[in-house]
Design an enzyme around this catalytic site. Structure first.
Site, short mmCIF file in Angstrom:
data_model
loop_
_atom_site.label_atom_id
_atom_site.label_comp_id
_atom_site.label_asym_id
_atom_site.label_seq_id
_atom_site.Cartn_x
_atom_site.Cartn_y
_atom_site.Cartn_z
N LYS A 147 10.00 -9.65 18.96
CA LYS A 147 10.75 -10.89 18.74
C LYS A 147 11.77 -11.08 19.86
O LYS A 147 11.93 -12.17 20.40
CB LYS A 147 11.47 -10.86 17.38
CG LYS A 147 10.54 -11.07 16.22
CD LYS A 147 11.22 -10.77 14.89
CE LYS A 147 10.21 -10.85 13.75
NZ LYS A 147 10.70 -10.35 12.48
N GLN A 183 15.37 -8.46 9.09
CA GLN A 183 14.00 -7.91 9.07
C GLN A 183 13.74 -7.22 7.72
O GLN A 183 14.53 -6.40 7.26
CB GLN A 183 13.83 -6.92 10.23
CG GLN A 183 12.45 -6.34 10.37
CD GLN A 183 11.37 -7.36 10.79
OE1 GLN A 183 11.67 -8.38 11.39
NE2 GLN A 183 10.14 -7.09 10.43
N ASP A 193 13.72 -17.87 8.73
CA ASP A 193 12.56 -17.39 7.96
C ASP A 193 12.11 -18.42 6.92
O ASP A 193 10.99 -18.32 6.41
CB ASP A 193 12.95 -16.11 7.19
CG ASP A 193 12.54 -14.85 7.92
OD1 ASP A 193 11.48 -14.86 8.56
OD2 ASP A 193 13.28 -13.85 7.83
N1 GUN Z 1 8.84 -8.41 7.82
C1 GUN Z 1 7.51 -8.72 7.96
N2 GUN Z 1 7.33 -10.05 8.13
C2 GUN Z 1 8.56 -10.60 8.10
C3 GUN Z 1 9.03 -11.94 8.23
O1 GUN Z 1 8.28 -12.91 8.40
N3 GUN Z 1 10.38 -12.10 8.16
C4 GUN Z 1 11.23 -11.06 7.95
N4 GUN Z 1 12.53 -11.32 7.87
N5 GUN Z 1 10.83 -9.80 7.83
C5 GUN Z 1 9.51 -9.58 7.90
#
Ligand code: GUN
Length: 281
Positions: free
Chosen positions: A52, A96, A119
């Protein structure tokens, strides 16, 4: 069969976003900022977060990762989110997942101000999406949606079958396809005859976490199949779709890896830019 190249689609999207960030910088003399909070040292989470960060830098966003040990108190995390909510240089906040057991996931999600919730997990964004109002859209279903639209621009009247009813994927995916006038069936572990449901589908989105569940004889010739699954098996990483079988039948199919995954990250950057733009109005 069309092999849907998520890597290429994500690279194209990042290219568009990079141009947009340049324009925003000219217009506002600042760039959108994404802050990711990473708790603990679970390897897959670390890899996601690193990707990311790399992608955010590539399109010119301001990017920051805040790391805590997995023993961190919930209160510390909530305080940090409060601080980020009030920081004008932060356009988007992502915590996360998964979180350590002693931290209340829902409390954390609800602490993030909805306007910075990249998100789209905050109940306010979930509600706005389901009511058809402006909202942040969860990155994975948004990525799936954009891939489907690349194959078929007019989805009106198409029958879509979603396999899996999670808040992360299945439910928001349903909303996105409903908005496109699809007839959507959402299936799950208690669905009586999954194969029969899938055989009705023009579009299948498999997001259930069961390795190679969707078989070749579950899919009609003209079906677009999107595989959200990432399952570790003895044979390596596989999706929720039996790729070898389904690729012989489907009209279009995403591979795993290289399908939905890269689009999820590109959509996170898109959401960060959207949050920034809304905050400038
Ligand atoms: N962990 C796995 N996929 C995601 C996601 O789309 N957002 C977040 N915050 N954590 C994740």
């Amino acid at each position: 069969m069309i092999l849907i190249d998520g890597k290429k689609a994500a690279a194209e999207l990042r290219e568009e976003l990079k141009k947009e960030v340049t324009d925003l910088k000219t217009k506002y003399n600042k760039v959108p900022g994404l802050t990711v909070i990473l708790i603990g040292d679970m390897t897959p989470s670390q890899i996601y977060v690193r990707n990311k960060e790399k992608s955010a830098n590539e399109v010119g966003l301001k990017s920051e990762v805040i790391k805590y040990p997995d023993t961190v108190e919930e209160e510390i995390v909530l305080k940090k989110i409060e601080e980020l909510n009030n920081d004008d240089s932060v356009s988007g906040i992502l915590v996360q997942l998964p979180l350590p057991k002693h931290i209340d996931k829902q409390k954390v999600i609800e602490k993030i101000i909805p306007s910075k919730d990249v998100d789209g997990f905050h109940p306010m964004n979930v509600g706005n999406l389901s009511s058809g109002y402006e909202s942040s859209i969860p990155c994975t279903p948004l990525g799936c949606y954009l891939l489907i639209k690349k194959i078929e621009s007019n989805l009106s009247g198409k029958k879509a079958v979603i396999v899996g009813r999670s808040n992360l994927n299945g439910k928001p995916m349903t909303q996105l396809l409903l908005k496109e006038n699809c007839t959507v069936t959402i299936t799950h572990s208690k669905t009586k005859d999954l194969k029969a449901e899938c055989l009705e589908a023009d579009i299948i989105v498999a997001a259930v976490g069961i390795p190679e569940l969707v078989k070749g004889d579950w899919v009609k010739k003209d079906t677009i199949v999107i595989d959200v699954g990432i399952n570790k098996t003895d044979n390596g990483i596989v999706g929720d779709v039996d790729f070898d079988e389904v690729s012989k039948n489907a009209k279009a199919l995403t591979p795993v890896p290289g399908g939905v995954g890269p689009m999820t990250i590109a959509c996170l950057l898109k959401n960060t830019i959207e949050c920034f733009k809304r905050s400038q109005i």
